[in-house]
Scaffold this active site. Structure first.
Site, PDB file in Angstrom:
ATOM      1  N   ALA A  43       2.479  -7.367   9.771  1.00 27.52           N
ATOM      2  CA  ALA A  43       3.306  -7.310  10.943  1.00 27.52           C
ATOM      3  C   ALA A  43       5.103  -6.659   9.967  1.00 27.52           C
ATOM      4  CB  ALA A  43       4.266  -8.858  11.417  1.00 27.52           C
ATOM      5  N   ARG A  77       0.878  -0.785   0.151  1.00 22.83           N
ATOM      6  CA  ARG A  77       0.050  -0.212   0.002  1.00 22.83           C
ATOM      7  C   ARG A  77       0.648   1.211  -0.064  1.00 22.83           C
ATOM      8  NH1 ARG A  77      -0.856   2.598   4.267  1.00 22.83           N
ATOM      9  NH2 ARG A  77       0.090   1.635   5.578  1.00 22.83           N
ATOM     10  N   ARG A 106      -2.296  -9.226  11.246  1.00 22.68           N
ATOM     11  CA  ARG A 106      -2.602  -9.470   9.848  1.00 22.68           C
ATOM     12  C   ARG A 106      -1.843  -9.209   9.411  1.00 22.68           C
ATOM     13  NH1 ARG A 106      -3.777  -5.079   6.906  1.00 22.68           N
ATOM     14  NH2 ARG A 106      -3.845  -3.372   8.746  1.00 22.68           N
ATOM     15  N   HIS A 111       6.830  -8.645   7.166  1.00 21.22           N
ATOM     16  CA  HIS A 111       7.624  -8.143   5.966  1.00 21.22           C
ATOM     17  C   HIS A 111       8.202  -6.889   6.921  1.00 21.22           C
ATOM     18  CE1 HIS A 111       3.750  -5.349   6.370  1.00 21.22           C
ATOM     19  NE2 HIS A 111       4.530  -4.800   7.241  1.00 21.22           N
ATOM     20  N   LEU A 112       9.443  -7.044   5.617  1.00 19.13           N
ATOM     21  CA  LEU A 112      10.382  -6.355   6.928  1.00 19.13           C
ATOM     22  C   LEU A 112      10.667  -5.074   4.828  1.00 19.13           C
ATOM     23  CD1 LEU A 112      13.733  -8.165   6.928  1.00 19.13           C
ATOM     24  CD2 LEU A 112      12.119  -6.355   8.550  1.00 19.13           C
ATOM     25  N   CYS A 163      -3.766  -3.380  12.669  1.00 17.46           N
ATOM     26  CA  CYS A 163      -2.587  -4.392  12.351  1.00 17.46           C
ATOM     27  C   CYS A 163      -2.385  -5.392  13.404  1.00 17.46           C
ATOM     28  CB  CYS A 163      -1.231  -4.099  12.377  1.00 17.46           C
ATOM     29  SG  CYS A 163      -0.784  -2.181  10.767  1.00 17.46           S
ATOM     30  N   ARG A 169     -13.040 -20.693  26.084  1.00 21.25           N
ATOM     31  CA  ARG A 169     -12.564 -20.284  25.241  1.00 21.25           C
ATOM     32  C   ARG A 169     -12.976 -18.958  24.176  1.00 21.25           C
ATOM     33  NH1 ARG A 169     -13.649 -26.124  25.865  1.00 21.25           N
ATOM     34  NH2 ARG A 169     -15.365 -25.875  24.345  1.00 21.25           N
ATOM     35  N   ARG A 170     -13.336 -17.847  24.974  1.00 18.30           N
ATOM     36  CA  ARG A 170     -13.848 -17.236  24.137  1.00 18.30           C
ATOM     37  C   ARG A 170     -13.378 -15.731  24.960  1.00 18.30           C
ATOM     38  NH1 ARG A 170     -20.708 -18.348  24.786  1.00 18.30           N
ATOM     39  NH2 ARG A 170     -20.950 -20.535  23.570  1.00 18.30           N
TER      40      ARG A 170
END
Length: 264
Positions: A168, A21, A166, A207-208, A146, A126-127
């Site tokens: 990083a 983006r 989602r 990602h870098l 993010c 578990r919630r």
């Protein structure tokens, strides 16, 4: 922290070149997990210096439900400046979703208050989840979340937290995220009468940016040092009652800061 060094090495050796983006370009891998035992020290990166003040104040700002950068500016924190509008507003970002998720009938849900209460009442649930990813609000946000979903888990008197991120930004963002959610886990553990367990960090697109590659290679030449210890004021029993002065980090001896530009 060898877990973080391993992630840098994986991206540099196996990462796919991708467009993004911001137009900067990245090396990216998909699906990566790091685990941090919070009894082994506070996971604050030591291969470069991180600003504790910014990490703590950003987390307190989220917990206040605030979405204007005035509080951050009042405390000398500028990490959100690039995304704010002329009035300092960011739209319904993390704080709004955590503390006042809008409901169809015009009400709102305080996810943080709810999850803390649920941990106390039903620790085996578990919630025990909080999400910042609200599809109805994403287009209104200056930056969609993010780090978008986290879940608590209680076993043997210990509280663990897993974060799904989602997107990083591994050089600039991920070290902040590790420290922030580790700190949140310590805080929630204290107010629910539990011991800290693990922080588990699960990354989607890790990602870098192309203008961070040399900095990442420099960081890999530095040996990780002993982790510091985070001490929290034991008198605080309300998750919304914490102040900056309630946190003390000792034994933090990092390598020097490495400068890198943020991709907006």
């Amino acid at each position: 922290m060898i877990q973080y060094q391993d992630l840098l090495e994986r991206i540099l050796s196996d990462g796919a070149e991708k467009h993004d983006r911001t137009g900067t370009g990245t090396l990216s891998v998909f699906g990566h997990q790091m685990r941090f035992d919070l009894a082994a020290g506070f996971p604050m990166l030591t291969t470069k210096r991180l600003p504790l003040k910014a990490i703590v104040h950003e987390l307190l700002w989220f917990l206040q439900g605030d979405t204007n950068i005035k509080y951050l500016h009042d405390h000398g924190v500028t990490i959100w400046d690039e995304w704010a509008d002329a009035n300092g507003d960011l739209g319904p970002v993390y704080g709004a979703q955590w503390r006042s998720w809008p409901t169809a009938d015009g009400g709102s849900i305080d996810q943080i208050a709810n999850v803390v209460e649920m941990i106390k009442r039903n620790p085996d649930s578990r919630r025990l989840m909080v999400t910042a990813w609200n599809p109805a609000d994403v287009e209104k946000m200056a930056l969609p979340p993010c780090h978008c979903l986290f879940q608590f888990y209680v076993a043997n008197g210990k509280l663990s937290c897993q974060l799904y991120q989602r997107s990083a930004d591994v050089f600039l963002g991920v070290p902040f995220n590790i420290a922030s959610y580790a700190l949140l886990t310590l805080m929630v553990a204290q107010v629910t009468g539990l011991k800290p367990g693990e922080f588990v960090h699960t990354l989607g697109d890790a990602h870098l940016y192309s203008n961070h590659l040399e900095q990442a290679r420099l960081q890999l030449t530095r040996a990780p040092r002993a982790l510091p210890v985070m001490t929290i004021n034991p008198a605080v029993k309300d998750i919304f009652g914490f102040r900056y002065e309630d946190f003390t980090l000792t034994g933090y001896d990092p390598h020097p800061h490495i400068k890198a530009e943020v991709a907006v």
